[in-house]
Scaffold this active site. Structure first.
Site, PDB file in Angstrom:
ATOM      1  CG  ASP A  45      -1.757  -0.903   1.142  1.00 28.82           C
ATOM      2  OD1 ASP A  45      -2.238  -1.494   0.279  1.00 28.82           O
ATOM      3  OD2 ASP A  45      -2.247  -1.454   2.235  1.00 28.82           O
ATOM      4  CE1 TYR A  73       3.422  -6.375   4.938  1.00 25.05           C
ATOM      5  CE2 TYR A  73       2.858  -8.663   5.434  1.00 25.05           C
ATOM      6  CZ  TYR A  73       3.131  -7.771   4.724  1.00 25.05           C
ATOM      7  OH  TYR A  73       2.500  -7.990   3.264  1.00 25.05           O
ATOM      8  CG  ASP A  87      -4.764   2.535   5.863  1.00 23.50           C
ATOM      9  OD1 ASP A  87      -5.815   3.732   5.708  1.00 23.50           O
ATOM     10  OD2 ASP A  87      -4.192   2.175   4.685  1.00 23.50           O
ATOM     11  NE  ARG A 183      -4.965  -2.012   4.187  1.00 25.38           N
ATOM     12  CZ  ARG A 183      -5.870  -1.973   2.994  1.00 25.38           C
ATOM     13  NH1 ARG A 183      -6.654  -1.179   3.067  1.00 25.38           N
ATOM     14  NH2 ARG A 183      -5.496  -2.659   1.952  1.00 25.38           N
TER      15      ARG A 183
END
Length: 311
Positions: A45, A73, A87, A183
């Site tokens: 993203d 992550y 987000d 997310r």
């Protein structure tokens, strides 16, 4: 019109900065190395940073072959609100108080431990998932609702890095299967806690075997260009997870023409197993992906120019 040969072919890892799309990164790489044939694997993203694997020249043909089944992550879960995009880029759609118990590290660790394992996950409304040929984010931007099917994903590990009590957030290290949306993890966790949550920061720390330590920055690439790529090229055989079979000079003509060759020996001294796929290498470059079929090796893909970086 036939496409001109690439000046060189390589895989590199770029540390994507925030604010750029993955396509933006590809454009920057094109300018830095003077090569039009550039692509990427594993979209990030725009707000996210970290590992993005990029193919240059014939290495673009490898991008669809990369499994990169696990990704890592470091995410910051902001507690107390949910957003349209799950987000910090989206508008707040729901809010709730964050009890002091949720800012205790022991509680956070306990809740994260519950996440580990397989689960059904619905992708975010703003995602690249396609439904009947329509991207979810296009429908969401048009104010339409698409029915997004849940997908089975695996959270291999979820470890608390720290609780930031003043910010009402958790910093978390995640190891997840390909296709998992961080997310969605934050969104679903917030709902289960009764306080809502979204991702406020996200950094990819590894993609398959490629970690942050292997990455170059776009600024470094702009300055170093193709020379830096030669220095920092990823080992394509290692990224593909394939054993290496070194070619002798007298085998090159047969391989180039796709003629079957003897199995020979892999670098570890063993013979290829029946059906096993392997990387053919010559002079430090990947020249083909072949497999053993019966008593011979047969071609799956050839890279006549060679993809550099085999070590």
């Amino acid at each position: 019109m036939s496409r001109r040969p690439s000046a060189f072919s390589a895989l590199i890892a770029v540390d994507k900065p925030a604010g750029l799309t993955s396509h933006d990164v590809v454009s920057r790489v094109r300018r830095a190395v003077g090569e039009k044939r550039v692509g990427h694997a594993g979209t990030l993203d725009p707000a996210a940073t970290g590992v993005l694997v990029v193919g240059i020249g014939q290495a673009t043909k490898l991008l669809g072959l990369l499994t990169l089944d696990r990704k890592g992550y470091r995410a910051t879960f902001a507690l107390g609100s949910e957003t349209t995009t799950d987000d910090a880029e989206g508008e707040v759609t729901a809010e709730a108080p964050v009890g002091p118990e949720l800012l205790e590290p022991a509680r956070a660790e306990s809740e994260l431990a519950r996440l580990v394992g397989e689960c059904e996950q619905v992708p975010p409304r703003f995602s690249a998932v396609s439904v009947n040929g329509r991207r979810a984010y296009d429908a969401a931007r048009a104010g339409e609702e698409l029915e997004l099917a849940a997908r089975r994903v695996t959270i291999h590990a979820a470890r608390l890095v720290e609780v930031r009590a003043p910010e009402r957030s958790w910093v978390v290290d995640l190891d997840v299967s390909k296709g998992t949306y961080v997310r969605s993890i934050a969104r679903d966790l917030g709902r289960s806690l009764g306080c809502f949550a979204h991702v406020s920061e996200l950094r990819r720390t590894f993609s398959g075997p490629v970690a942050l330590g292997a990455c170059v920055s776009l600024d470094e690439l702009a300055e170093g260009g193709a020379e830096l790529v030669h220095e920092r090229a990823l080992d394509p055989a290692a990224v593909l997870g394939l054993p290496v079979r070194e070619l002798a000079l007298d085998e090159i003509a047969d391989v180039t023409n796709g003629r079957r060759i003897a199995p020979g020996a892999l670098r570890d001294g063993r013979a290829p197993e029946p059906g096993e796929r392997l990387a053919l290498a010559f002079a430090g470059a990947l020249v083909g992906i072949w497999r053993r079929e019966g008593a011979r090796l047969v071609c799956e893909s050839n890279f006549p120019q060679g993809i550099e970086g085999v070590r």
